[in-house]
Design an enzyme around this catalytic site. Structure first.
Site, PDB file in Angstrom:
ATOM      1  N   ARG A   1      23.669   7.165 -21.662  1.00 28.64           N
ATOM      2  CA  ARG A   1      25.067   6.704 -21.639  1.00 28.64           C
ATOM      3  C   ARG A   1      25.991   7.801 -21.118  1.00 28.64           C
ATOM      4  NH1 ARG A   1      27.651   4.296 -27.049  1.00 28.64           N
ATOM      5  NH2 ARG A   1      27.584   6.478 -27.627  1.00 28.64           N
TER       6      ARG A   1
ATOM      7  N   LYS B   1      32.882   6.671 -22.083  1.00 29.57           N
ATOM      8  CA  LYS B   1      33.155   7.417 -23.320  1.00 29.57           C
ATOM      9  C   LYS B   1      33.828   8.731 -22.914  1.00 29.57           C
ATOM     10  CE  LYS B   1      30.855   8.161 -27.714  1.00 29.57           C
ATOM     11  NZ  LYS B   1      31.919   7.618 -28.554  1.00 29.57           N
TER      12      LYS B   1
ATOM     13  N   GLU C   1      36.899  -4.308 -30.271  1.00 29.48           N
ATOM     14  CA  GLU C   1      36.103  -3.474 -31.193  1.00 29.48           C
ATOM     15  C   GLU C   1      37.078  -2.756 -32.113  1.00 29.48           C
ATOM     16  OE1 GLU C   1      33.987  -0.345 -29.136  1.00 29.48           O
ATOM     17  OE2 GLU C   1      35.732   0.213 -27.961  1.00 29.48           O
TER      18      GLU C   1
HETATM   19  N1  PMP Z   1      33.328   2.112 -30.034  1.00 26.46           N
HETATM   20  C1  PMP Z   1      33.959   3.285 -29.833  1.00 26.46           C
HETATM   21  C2  PMP Z   1      35.319   3.260 -29.243  1.00 26.46           C
HETATM   22  C3  PMP Z   1      33.324   4.489 -30.160  1.00 26.46           C
HETATM   23  O1  PMP Z   1      33.946   5.658 -29.946  1.00 26.46           O
HETATM   24  C4  PMP Z   1      32.022   4.464 -30.713  1.00 26.46           C
HETATM   25  C5  PMP Z   1      31.315   5.741 -31.050  1.00 26.46           C
HETATM   26  N2  PMP Z   1      31.825   6.349 -32.211  1.00 26.46           N
HETATM   27  C6  PMP Z   1      31.419   3.219 -30.941  1.00 26.46           C
HETATM   28  C7  PMP Z   1      32.094   2.062 -30.572  1.00 26.46           C
HETATM   29  C8  PMP Z   1      30.053   3.123 -31.520  1.00 26.46           C
HETATM   30  O2  PMP Z   1      29.091   3.541 -30.583  1.00 26.46           O
HETATM   31  P1  PMP Z   1      27.703   4.189 -31.014  1.00 26.46           P
HETATM   32  O3  PMP Z   1      27.036   3.195 -31.892  1.00 26.46           O
HETATM   33  O4  PMP Z   1      26.989   4.400 -29.738  1.00 26.46           O
HETATM   34  O5  PMP Z   1      28.022   5.450 -31.735  1.00 26.46           O
END
Ligand code: PMP
Length: 290
Positions: free
Chosen positions: A50, A149, A182
């Site tokens: 990622r 990210k 989200e």
């Molecule tokens: N959404 C956002 C905006 C995030 O920053 C994160 C990570 N903290 C997630 C979802 C969750 O992603 P992951 O399960 O890959 O940590």
């Protein structure tokens, strides 16, 4: 604590970046939050994949290969003698001039911090969380794609401030069309009539690695998983709701905008997924100590 910066392990006090780094000046950079459990780094390859996808989207050349970055991550955890930890892997655009043009930055910086994290108080996991929808909408894909990210988290931080002001720990972020995207640092799931639903990436969700893991666990349990657009109405009428993230793991949600979700307690399928997720984290992943 030893912090990895561009190939060197620096003592915490000396782990510093330049004020001319565009990561600081403009939020020009990308990151990953990774977790290790029981001497293994969970889903390391997926996190590095990622990171490279985020890098590609912003035309940032990571100065290490995929394999080198995996090795450096594991080595940083080892240098700190940790078995259970949270790793923050950051690539900044590097040092440049005061103008925002990334061309002035000759060499991206790689920073790896391995430490501890407790995202939410432990009792919240047993009780379940109360969350609210906030006015700040998720960034538009056409402006700053939420799939990247990036070090520019102000969109999420504004939503988090609004959640704090409302007296709760997390915010549901809608996109500009009013569909659920989200939360500020977690993906969101609902369960209705034994089926699992989570917003699609096109709604403004991050391609969460915990999200993916939970979807796989659900499917292994014969639970149908789909990714439709969801509205607040769908959330209010869900039987169960939970959030997922590397830091937060799986957090049950029991109230949204004052509406009690299901029975007002963490639901049975949520609890099953929590148990299976914890079991999985303990036995899979890249070994840290050989
Ligand atoms: N959404 C956002 C905006 C995030 O920053 C994160 C990570 N903290 C997630 C979802 C969750 O992603 P992951 O399960 O890959 O940590």
């Amino acid at each position: 604590m030893k912090v990895y910066i561009d190939g060197k392990y620096l003592d915490e006090r000396n782990a510093k970046v330049s004020v001319f780094d565009h990561g600081l000046l403009y939020g020009d950079g990308i990151f990953e939050g990774i977790r290790a459990y029981n001497g293994r780094v969970f889903k390391l390859k997926e996190h590095i994949d990622r990171l490279f996808s985020s890098a590609k989207a912003i035309l940032l050349e990571i100065p290490l290969s995929h394999a080198e970055l995996m090795k450096a991550t594991v080595a940083t955890i080892r240098a700190n003698k940790l078995r259970d930890c949270y790793v923050r892997l950051i690539i900044t655009r590097g040092i440049g001039t005061l103008g925002l043009n990334p061309r002035s930055c000759k060499k991206p910086s790689v920073i790896i911090i391995a430490g501890k994290i407790q995202v939410y108080p432990a009792e919240l996991y047993a009780r379940g969380m109360d969350i609210v929808t906030v006015p700040t909408t998720r960034n538009l894909h056409s402006a700053l794609n939420p799939a990247i990210k990036s070090l520019n988290y102000l969109n999420n931080i504004l939503a988090k401030i609004e959640a704090n002001n409302a007296g709760v720990e997390e915010a549901v972020m809608l996109n500009s069309e009013g569909f659920v995207a989200e939360c500020t640092a977690d993906n969101l799931f609902i369960i209705k009539d034994g089926k699992l639903f989570t917003p699609p990436l096109s709604a403004g969700a991050l391609y969460g690695i915990t999200r993916q893991t939970v979807m796989e666990l659900a499917e292994q349990n014969g639970v149908a998983v789909t990714e439709p657009n969801l509205t607040r109405y769908d959330l209010f009428n869900a039987d169960e709701c939970f959030l997922t993230g590397t830091g937060a793991e799986i957090m049950p949600v029991i109230k949204i905008d004052g509406r009690v979700i299901g029975t007002g307690k963490p639901g049975p399928l949520t609890q099953k997924l929590v148990a299976e997720y914890h079991a999985l984290t303990k036995v899979t992943g890249q070994p840290i100590y050989g």
